[in-house]
Scaffold this active site. Structure first.
Site, PDB file in Angstrom:
ATOM      1  N   GLU A   1      34.749  74.217  72.464  1.00 45.31           N
ATOM      2  CA  GLU A   1      33.712  74.527  71.477  1.00 45.31           C
ATOM      3  C   GLU A   1      34.437  74.727  70.156  1.00 45.31           C
ATOM      4  OE1 GLU A   1      31.861  76.373  68.832  1.00 45.31           O
ATOM      5  OE2 GLU A   1      31.707  78.090  70.179  1.00 45.31           O
TER       6      GLU A   1
ATOM      7  N   GLY B   1      49.042  88.038  71.791  1.00 44.34           N
ATOM      8  CA  GLY B   1      50.238  87.900  70.971  1.00 44.34           C
ATOM      9  C   GLY B   1      49.860  87.443  69.583  1.00 44.34           C
TER      10      GLY B   1
ATOM     11  N   VAL C   1      52.398  82.465  72.911  1.00 48.69           N
ATOM     12  CA  VAL C   1      51.720  83.016  74.091  1.00 48.69           C
ATOM     13  C   VAL C   1      50.588  82.084  74.532  1.00 48.69           C
ATOM     14  CG1 VAL C   1      50.366  84.948  74.992  1.00 48.69           C
ATOM     15  CG2 VAL C   1      52.336  85.386  73.530  1.00 48.69           C
ATOM     16  N   GLY C   2      49.762  81.666  73.580  1.00 51.83           N
ATOM     17  CA  GLY C   2      48.702  80.726  73.902  1.00 51.83           C
ATOM     18  C   GLY C   2      49.247  79.400  74.400  1.00 51.83           C
TER      19      GLY C   2
ATOM     20  N   LYS D   1      43.220  84.713  76.820  1.00 54.29           N
ATOM     21  CA  LYS D   1      44.062  84.877  75.629  1.00 54.29           C
ATOM     22  C   LYS D   1      43.134  85.034  74.428  1.00 54.29           C
ATOM     23  CE  LYS D   1      47.239  84.474  72.413  1.00 54.29           C
ATOM     24  NZ  LYS D   1      46.298  84.462  71.256  1.00 54.29           N
TER      25      LYS D   1
ATOM     26  N   CYS E   1      30.361  79.237  63.767  1.00 44.33           N
ATOM     27  CA  CYS E   1      30.473  77.771  63.791  1.00 44.33           C
ATOM     28  C   CYS E   1      29.122  77.085  63.745  1.00 44.33           C
ATOM     29  CB  CYS E   1      31.246  77.339  65.030  1.00 44.33           C
ATOM     30  SG  CYS E   1      30.588  78.012  66.570  1.00 44.33           S
TER      31      CYS E   1
ATOM     32  N   GLU F   1      34.795  72.912  57.006  1.00 41.04           N
ATOM     33  CA  GLU F   1      34.204  74.167  57.459  1.00 41.04           C
ATOM     34  C   GLU F   1      34.783  75.330  56.665  1.00 41.04           C
ATOM     35  OE1 GLU F   1      33.063  76.102  61.750  1.00 41.04           O
ATOM     36  OE2 GLU F   1      35.094  75.357  61.519  1.00 41.04           O
TER      37      GLU F   1
END
Length: 485
Positions: A258, A214, A219-220, A183, A292, A390
């Site tokens: 991660e 999506g 969807v995820g 995905k 990141c 972040e």
């Protein structure tokens, strides 16, 4: 590149999406790059079912065959015609970054795990002499550690390097005999479908790899929820990772996470300042800070504080912001208007908190595109939001410190612990300090990486390790075979 509507890849077939398509936009020009498929929730579940059906045969496929498929897919991917241009257009990367870090890294990872498929998966355990017990007669018990595939792996990837990030999950997972449901992030998924096509052409059996996309979260969520999924490998924000972990934990699904980072870069007064400046400046020049591992939180000893800040200021003023497809451009866009707004809001917070804005902070006058000027804050405190949250944008925050103890304390005063950095001319100090920093990785006098070294984070930066052989371990379960002789 083609503007045609992309299909989903489920069970070895290219399938029309259940909910139509959505536009993928070039973040530098705001022009439509292509149409990504909008999978239905039912199709996400179908992808997991297809992966489960393919698992038994693929897990028993000889490692040599798995290796050959991965190696051939790498060659097909690298010879993919307009693939670098597509990767650049949908992600906002420079052509050089798209070629080297998107396509080139994906190629390297498939080649690496073509070799990885042939690494040993059985390891002897020292024999144990055991007296008679209620369970067995006396004798010598031998054992074998066997690494087995986990099963169906859901690979949920980030937008900042879609090809390389997906390859870093799919290649070791397939090498170990797992099957996958991918995905990709909704912002730039089109190149990932090219990866699926390369694997298909290389001979990957139907159902071993499935790709669904999506623009909404359902969807995820369905991929994570699917009962056939045994493991979730996720790269993205800590906030989303936490939600995935909660859902996965209820079903006791294996996780590799991660997540976010706020890399501390500790610069001592005996450091090579030009080298430190060049390393820190990659926050601006490499994918507009959307990395990141970026050294965004710079902690500088007072003896060189002014020199380093001035060096960064001068460096930032030399940079050209604009469409990365044009020659001479150093800093491209962030991925979307939403992400630009988040960065701008955090910059405004930094000003309100009292940090000194040295350079940047404004929206460049580029007409189109989601650009943020290279920005430098100095005289910040570690408890400010700009030092704790972040950015995922081209913003550097500089904080002064006095001695080694304070430098280490500031570096560790963070919710994150992905990658940190130490710049010093004293090798003993470098490694002594590096060992005390609570980060999954600490680089000394460089911002580069060794791709065979374990990669992952402490604290809210993630769970587990990948890269090199560590990735093969991450996508495997350990089984003990025991017998009496």
């Amino acid at each position: 590149m083609s503007g045609e509507a992309q299909k989903l890849f489920i069970g070895g077939a290219w399938v029309e999406p259940g909910r139509g398509h959505y536009e993928v936009v070039n973040p530098a020009t705001e022009e439509v790059v292509g149409l990504a498929p909008e999978a239905s929730v039912a199709q996400a579940y179908a992808a997991a079912e297809a992966a489960a059906e393919a698992f038994d045969a693929w897990s028993r496929t000889p490692p040599e065959r798995r290796s050959a498929i991965l190696g051939k897919a790498a060659d097909l991917l690298f010879a993919g015609g307009d693939l670098p241009a597509l990767a650049a257009a949908e992600s906002g990367a420079t052509p050089r970054t798209a070629m080297m870090m998107h396509v080139g890294t994906a190629y390297s990872r498939f080649k690496r795990y073509a070799k990885g498929a042939l690494e040993p998966t059985e390891f002897p355990v020292s024999p144990q002499v055991t007296p008679a017990t209620p369970l067995s007669r006396p004798g010598v018990f031998s054992a074998l550690e066997v690494r087995q595939p986990v099963g169906v792996v859901a690979c949920i990837t980030s937008y900042n390097n879609p090809l390389a990030n997906t390859a870093g999950k799919v290649a070791p997972a397939l090498a170990m005999g797992n099957t996958c449901v991918v995905k990709p992030a909704p912002q730039d998924p089109l190149a990932v479908y090219r990866m699926a096509a390369a694997l298909e052409e290389a001979g990957l059996p139907p159902g071993v790899l499935n790709v669904v996309t999506g623009s909404s979260s359902d969807v995820g969520e369905a991929v994570v929820d699917a009962r056939q999924v045994d493991m979730i490998s996720f790269t993205g924000s800590t906030a989303v990772g936490r939600r995935i972990a909660e859902a996965a934990g209820r079903a006791m699904k294996r996780q590799l996470m991660e997540l976010g980072g706020k890399g501390a870069c500790v610069v001592f007064d005996d450091a090579d300042i030009p080298a430190a400046v060049a390393g820190i400046a990659t926050v601006w020049t490499f994918y507009a800070g959307q990395i990141c591992t970026a050294p965004t939180r710079v902690i500088v000893q007072r003896g060189v504080y002014r020199e380093l800040v001035e060096g960064l200021e001068q460096y930032a003023k030399t940079l050209t912001v604009g469409d990365p497809a044009h020659d001479g451009v150093d800093v491209g866009p962030v991925i979307s208007a939403v992400q630009r707004g988040r960065v701008e809001d955090l910059v405004a917070t930094g000003r309100a908190e009292g940090a000194r804005l040295v350079v940047g902070g404004e929206r460049p006058d580029t007409g189109k595109g989601f650009f943020v000027a290279p920005t430098l804050f100095a005289d910040a405190a570690n408890d400010m939001a700009i030092a704790r949250e972040e950015f995922f944008g081209p913003v550097v925050t500089v904080i002064p410190f006095d001695d080694d103890e304070q430098g280490v304390a500031l570096a560790n005063a963070s919710d994150y612990g992905l990658n940190s950095y130490v710049f010093t001319g004293d090798a003993e100090r470098a490694f002594r300090v590096a060992r005390r920093i609570r980060s999954g990785g600490v680089a000394v006098n460089t911002v580069g990486r060794n791709m065979e070294a374990p990669f992952g984070g402490f604290r809210k930066s993630g769970v587990g390790r990948d890269c090199g052989s560590y990735a093969l371990h991450a996508y495997s379960e350990v089984q003990a075979l025991v017998w009496q002789s």
